[in-house]
Design an enzyme around this catalytic site. Structure first.
Site: not given
Ligand SMILES: NC(=O)c1ccc[n+]([C@@H]2O[C@H](COP(=O)([O-])OP(=O)(O)OC[C@H]3O[C@@H](n4cnc5c(N)ncnc54)[C@H](O)[C@@H]3O)[C@@H](O)[C@H]2O)c1
Length: 266
Positions: A18, A160, A147
């Site tokens: 990611g 989720y 999360s």
């Molecule tokens: N932003 C928030 O508020 C938040 C809160 C809790 C948890 N999260 C978790 O944090 C993590 C990162 O999220 P983020 O906020 O940076 O989102 P984001 O959308 O900016 O980044 C997610 C990344 O995962 C990649 N991705 C998606 N499917 C994929 C796959 N099949 N194989 C490889 N890469 C893949 C996407 O291309 C993207 O670059 C996630 O697991 C999300 O659930 C985020």
């Protein structure tokens, strides 16, 4: 006591999924800034390559690899590449994840399968691939991103939340299975952090951000935190650096919450 040495990742290798965006990108940058060589994996190869450019410009060392976390062969090849390029694997950050909005009663089987494939199976495969290398090595730190939803179930976030609760359980079980090999396994449970993932709520149909909706959204998120803050990707990345480092050598099997205290309001 040498705090700098405890957090130093020089000579270590980290693999981050990611890594093209948000928390994954910031994690890759922070691990590189702490001295690690970083392999940046993502299904979005362009984004992963941009992350590598940011790290390289800042004087760090990183490589990009297109990979789909739902594909076990891709994840295995990703970890093998880290070892082939940098000689070892010290840190595996399983960050890739997607939203899965929708109420349980109306969710389709496809929605459920997609959420499980990316958010749970992706982390599962990442853990397996990392342990395959770390066990004979006798050391390693695995960080799985869950999360804050696991502390506060909310309507329309059930799919989720289920996958993220499973990630926390996977982490706790794995930590008990591999601790004897010097491998630590921890969960990061981020609170609301501004990334593409959160701003999906404020996009117009043409892909532009609706500024009014964005400001209202951020203000609403700030109100949940006793600090009046909404998270930035670096707030998560710094905690991952700690968990990756020797400073966390007594920490395993835990859920770590960088959430501005948001869940205390829920
Ligand atoms: N932003 C928030 O508020 C938040 C809160 C809790 C948890 N999260 C978790 O944090 C993590 C990162 O999220 P983020 O906020 O940076 O989102 P984001 O959308 O900016 O980044 C997610 C990344 O995962 C990649 N991705 C998606 N499917 C994929 C796959 N099949 N194989 C490889 N890469 C893949 C996407 O291309 C993207 O670059 C996630 O697991 C999300 O659930 C985020």
């Amino acid at each position: 006591m040498d705090v700098g040495a405890a957090f130093d990742l020089s000579g270590k290798t980290a693999a981050v999924t990611g890594a093209a965006s948000g928390i994954g990108r910031s994690t890759a940058e922070a691990l590189a800034s702490a001295g690690a060589n970083v392999l940046c994996g993502d299904i979005n190869e362009t984004g992963a390559t941009e992350t590598v450019a940011l790290i390289t410009e800042a004087g760090g060392k990183a490589l990009a690899q297109r990979m789909d976390v739902t594909n076990k062969a891709d994840v295995d090849a990703f970890v093998d590449r880290a070892v082939a390029e940098f000689g070892r694997l010290d840190v595996m950050a399983n960050v890739a994840g997607v939203a899965a909005d929708g109420r349980i009663a109306e969710a389709t089987e496809d929605m459920l399968d997609r959420a499980i494939a990316i958010n749970l199976k992706g982390v599962f495969f990442g853990c397996q691939a990392a342990v395959r290398v770390m066990q004979p090595q006798g050391s390693g730190s695995i960080i799985n991103v869950s999360s804050s939803i696991i502390d506060a179930p909310a309507p329309a976030y059930g799919l989720y939340g289920m996958t993220k609760a499973a990630v926390a359980h996977l982490t706790m079980t794995l930590s008990r299975e591999v601790g004897r090999y010097g491998i630590r396994v921890n969960t990061l449970a981020p609170g609301m952090t501004i990334t593409e993932f959160t701003t999906r709520h404020v996009y117009e149909a043409d892909g532009t951000v609706n500024q009014e909706k964005y400001d209202a959204f951020v203000n609403q998120m700030r109100k949940l935190s006793p600090l009046g803050l909404v998270g930035e990707p670096a707030d998560q990345a710094y905690l991952i650096v700690f968990l990756a480092s020797d400073a966390a050598k007594f920490c395993t099997g835990q859920i770590w919450r960088a959430n501005g205290g948001q869940t205390t309001a829920w």
